[in-house]
Design an enzyme around this catalytic site. Sequence first.
Site, PDB file in Angstrom:
ATOM      1  N   LYS A 115     -17.676 -25.077 -10.100  1.00  0.00           N
ATOM      2  CA  LYS A 115     -18.696 -26.042  -9.682  1.00  0.00           C
ATOM      3  C   LYS A 115     -19.943 -25.360  -9.150  1.00  0.00           C
ATOM      4  O   LYS A 115     -21.051 -25.851  -9.335  1.00  0.00           O
ATOM      5  CB  LYS A 115     -18.134 -26.987  -8.616  1.00  0.00           C
ATOM      6  N   LYS A 198     -12.506 -29.302 -20.106  1.00  0.00           N
ATOM      7  CA  LYS A 198     -11.851 -30.454 -19.489  1.00  0.00           C
ATOM      8  C   LYS A 198     -12.759 -31.693 -19.593  1.00  0.00           C
ATOM      9  O   LYS A 198     -13.968 -31.570 -19.449  1.00  0.00           O
ATOM     10  CB  LYS A 198     -11.636 -30.089 -18.007  1.00  0.00           C
ATOM     11  N   LYS A 201     -16.543 -35.814 -15.263  1.00  0.00           N
ATOM     12  CA  LYS A 201     -17.681 -36.678 -14.943  1.00  0.00           C
ATOM     13  C   LYS A 201     -19.000 -35.951 -15.132  1.00  0.00           C
ATOM     14  O   LYS A 201     -20.027 -36.573 -15.325  1.00  0.00           O
ATOM     15  CB  LYS A 201     -17.606 -37.103 -13.464  1.00  0.00           C
TER      16      LYS A 201
HETATM   17  P1  AMP Z   1     -11.491 -36.648  -9.263  1.00  0.00           P
HETATM   18  O1  AMP Z   1     -12.215 -37.632 -10.085  1.00  0.00           O
HETATM   19  O2  AMP Z   1     -11.996 -35.258  -9.436  1.00  0.00           O
HETATM   20  O3  AMP Z   1     -11.337 -37.096  -7.863  1.00  0.00           O
HETATM   21  O4  AMP Z   1     -10.015 -36.608  -9.859  1.00  0.00           O
HETATM   22  C1  AMP Z   1      -9.065 -37.606  -9.588  1.00  0.00           C
HETATM   23  C2  AMP Z   1      -7.741 -37.276 -10.269  1.00  0.00           C
HETATM   24  O5  AMP Z   1      -7.920 -37.225 -11.681  1.00  0.00           O
HETATM   25  C3  AMP Z   1      -7.140 -35.926  -9.859  1.00  0.00           C
HETATM   26  O6  AMP Z   1      -5.734 -36.064  -9.700  1.00  0.00           O
HETATM   27  C4  AMP Z   1      -7.461 -35.030 -11.023  1.00  0.00           C
HETATM   28  O7  AMP Z   1      -6.516 -33.990 -11.173  1.00  0.00           O
HETATM   29  C5  AMP Z   1      -7.368 -36.009 -12.189  1.00  0.00           C
HETATM   30  N1  AMP Z   1      -8.194 -35.566 -13.316  1.00  0.00           N
HETATM   31  C6  AMP Z   1      -9.541 -35.364 -13.330  1.00  0.00           C
HETATM   32  N2  AMP Z   1      -9.954 -34.953 -14.541  1.00  0.00           N
HETATM   33  C7  AMP Z   1      -8.838 -34.886 -15.332  1.00  0.00           C
HETATM   34  C8  AMP Z   1      -8.610 -34.533 -16.705  1.00  0.00           C
HETATM   35  N3  AMP Z   1      -9.603 -34.181 -17.514  1.00  0.00           N
HETATM   36  N4  AMP Z   1      -7.328 -34.586 -17.161  1.00  0.00           N
HETATM   37  C9  AMP Z   1      -6.310 -34.961 -16.366  1.00  0.00           C
HETATM   38  N5  AMP Z   1      -6.461 -35.305 -15.060  1.00  0.00           N
HETATM   39  C10 AMP Z   1      -7.712 -35.271 -14.547  1.00  0.00           C
END
Ligand code: AMP
Length: 335
Positions: A115, A198, A201
């Site tokens: 990041k 990956k 967002k």
């Molecule tokens: P965040 O939006 O970063 O708060 O992520 C929320 C949840 O989504 C966390 O458990 C992350 O590990 C999961 N997550 C985010 N991006 C991915 C992805 N590309 N594949 C699988 N899980 C994801």
Amino acid sequence: MQKPTKRILSGVQPSGDLHLGNYLGAIKNFVSLQKEYECFFCVVDLHAITVWQDPKVLADKTREVTAAFIASGIDPKKNNIFVQSQVPQHAQLAWIFNCVARMGWLNRMTQFKDKAGKNSENVSVGLFSYPTLMAADILIYLATHVPVGDDQKQHLELTRDIAQKFNNDFKTDLFPIPEPLIFGQATRVMSLRDGSKKMSKSDPSDYSRIMLTDTADDITLKIKKAKTDPLPLPEYVKDLNSRPEAQNLVSIYASLQNNSLEDIINKYKGKEFSLFKKDLIDLAVSKLEPITLEMNKLKSDFAFIDTVLKEGKDKAITVAEPVLAKTKEIIGFLG
Ligand code: AMP
Ligand code: TRP
């Protein structure tokens, strides 16, 4: 203090719209775990502000993640859904953990390196210490299990190290060593434009991800445009290893349908991607559209969402406060 044996905590940031990776990697698993565990699901707005958030949209996004939890099937009556900044014990414990975690541990965090990139002198201090707050989110509830996507594995190892060091330093067994729960066919959903990245967002391309706010037309277009290779679907699952885009689409299909990769490969081996994509579009729309419609309905019902969050907050504080008080007593703070 009574120690739970099957308590979950997980968090999702309100830092933009949710995408298919969030749903398949995390939220869908929360839904299946709620039967067996006592659950705390947290909208982690303190984590979100480690990078700039527009104050005019943060509140909406916080309600939207809450709505997504409920629309996906998390029962707000049986589970605790709440906002991180409304439970001050998280930030208080995080400070204590800042004094337990070592610089060397945090320096190894790959998410920070990704990041911060070349900009590491100019990112917030919060982005660096982010994992100590995550450890506090988990341990303030003495949570035993943490369902997350694969990208959070390293942060959970750090959480375990912090719990262990605190327990050793203060000769206590207060904190459990929490177990990650990383399961399903899509623990790491990849970009639809590049199977080596990956789904996230922050990707500049809208075509790289399916959002939970997408319409059926958006989903159709994004899957049609998703990158593949020229070969038909392979005979064996192992052949997917060298074909990242094919592997990603097959994993998404398997996860949406709650099937194994073998089942999907057996059905489509030797078939063209155009046919597979047509079926994937139908499947994705049939699974995601009802969630999107319900989420859109719920997120504008502020009275309902705010009541859920208030109840979640009250319950969360009831559990978190005695753990913080015990931690302070162990450290030697005046009561
Ligand atoms: P965040 O939006 O970063 O708060 O992520 C929320 C949840 O989504 C966390 O458990 C992350 O590990 C999961 N997550 C985010 N991006 C991915 C992805 N590309 N594949 C699988 N899980 C994801
Ligand atoms: N760091 C997680 C992410 O970006 C979100 C998060 C914050 C979290 N606190 C947590 C996940 C506690 C699990 C448990 O995806």
